[in-house]
Design an enzyme around this catalytic site. Structure first.
Site, mmCIF file in Angstrom:
data_model
loop_
_atom_site.group_PDB
_atom_site.id
_atom_site.type_symbol
_atom_site.label_atom_id
_atom_site.label_comp_id
_atom_site.label_asym_id
_atom_site.label_seq_id
_atom_site.Cartn_x
_atom_site.Cartn_y
_atom_site.Cartn_z
ATOM 1 N N HIS A 119 -11.231 -4.266 -2.113
ATOM 2 C CA HIS A 119 -12.505 -4.046 -1.402
ATOM 3 C C HIS A 119 -13.674 -4.331 -2.351
ATOM 4 O O HIS A 119 -14.642 -4.986 -1.984
ATOM 5 C CB HIS A 119 -12.643 -2.588 -0.946
ATOM 6 C CG HIS A 119 -11.655 -2.138 0.084
ATOM 7 N ND1 HIS A 119 -10.888 -1.017 -0.062
ATOM 8 C CD2 HIS A 119 -11.321 -2.654 1.302
ATOM 9 C CE1 HIS A 119 -10.138 -0.845 1.016
ATOM 10 N NE2 HIS A 119 -10.374 -1.825 1.850
ATOM 11 N N LYS A 170 -6.612 6.865 13.154
ATOM 12 C CA LYS A 170 -5.648 7.029 12.055
ATOM 13 C C LYS A 170 -5.925 8.324 11.296
ATOM 14 O O LYS A 170 -7.077 8.687 11.082
ATOM 15 C CB LYS A 170 -5.775 5.857 11.065
ATOM 16 C CG LYS A 170 -5.142 4.568 11.546
ATOM 17 C CD LYS A 170 -5.302 3.462 10.517
ATOM 18 C CE LYS A 170 -6.616 2.755 10.667
ATOM 19 N NZ LYS A 170 -6.878 1.706 9.685
ATOM 20 N N ARG A 186 -6.489 -11.199 3.438
ATOM 21 C CA ARG A 186 -5.566 -11.309 2.305
ATOM 22 C C ARG A 186 -4.548 -12.392 2.638
ATOM 23 O O ARG A 186 -4.745 -13.550 2.370
ATOM 24 C CB ARG A 186 -4.895 -9.951 2.035
ATOM 25 C CG ARG A 186 -5.838 -8.916 1.446
ATOM 26 C CD ARG A 186 -5.280 -7.532 1.537
ATOM 27 N NE ARG A 186 -5.021 -7.157 2.929
ATOM 28 C CZ ARG A 186 -4.737 -5.954 3.347
ATOM 29 N NH1 ARG A 186 -4.624 -4.964 2.494
ATOM 30 N NH2 ARG A 186 -4.539 -5.700 4.622
ATOM 31 N N SER A 203 -4.959 -0.043 0.954
ATOM 32 C CA SER A 203 -5.150 1.401 0.743
ATOM 33 C C SER A 203 -3.854 2.148 1.058
ATOM 34 O O SER A 203 -3.469 3.081 0.357
ATOM 35 C CB SER A 203 -6.263 1.924 1.653
ATOM 36 O OG SER A 203 -7.475 1.277 1.376
#
Ligand code: PNS
Length: 165
Positions: A16, A40, A89, A127
């Site tokens: 990030h 979440k 990514r 994460s």
């Protein structure tokens, strides 16, 4: 040009951070925005995540941190942002990101999504994986800023003492 970099940031990783650095060079102002009404289950509260982000990002004068509820495009409009910044990514990120970008374009045709690639050094970090590796005793050195490592250690120690370990 104002851009929003939205996400969960639970917690911020060096991936990030790499993207924020790139974004800060590209836009006049970059707002890192944490989603509040996330379905979440988060490890850190929104306030804790904002504290960590602020600690890491205070060195960038054109980067701010905030949080939002509801639709991202509404938040972007309220902040006069015309760009949504997202990182990609691997190819596996593409489908979800495409769906989100096209939905956001439908909702707000004047707001453009810009994708950037983080450095290949960080292209495997998430994460979720950082939390998993850390909770199982693996090293996350170099994957997250030091403040995040400290907070994760404190969180782990607390949960161990709760479980009487
Ligand atoms: O870090 P994440 O979890 O991939 O971030 C996802 C995020 C926060 C960008 C996304 O869930 C979002 O924008 N949520 C707000 C609700 C919204 O605007 N939904 C419509 C577009 S998909």
């Amino acid at each position: 040009m104002i851009a929003i970099y939205p996400g969960s940031f639970d917690p911020i990783t060096n991936g990030h951070l790499d993207l924020i650095q790139r974004g800060s060079r590209m836009f006049d102002r970059l707002i890192v925005s944490i989603l509040r009404n996330d379905a979440k289950q988060a490890l850190f509260s929104v306030e804790e995540r904002m504290e960590m982000l602020r600690e890491v990002l205070h060195v960038y004068p054109n980067v701010d941190v905030d949080s939002f509820d509801g639709l991202l495009v509404d938040h972007a409009s309220a902040q006069h942002a015309t760009v949504l910044l997202r990182g990609i990514r691997a190819i596996s990120d593409y489908e979800y990101e495409l769906q989100m970008a096209l939905m956001n374009r439908r909702l707000a045709p004047d707001i453009e999504t810009v994708f950037m690639m983080a450095s290949e050094t960080y292209s495997f970090i998430s994460s979720r994986m950082v939390k998993e590796v850390f909770s199982l005793g693996g090293s996350i050195s170099g994957l997250v800023p030091p403040v995040v490592e400290t907070r994760l250690s404190a969180r782990l120690a607390k949960s161990k003492s709760h479980r009487g370990m």
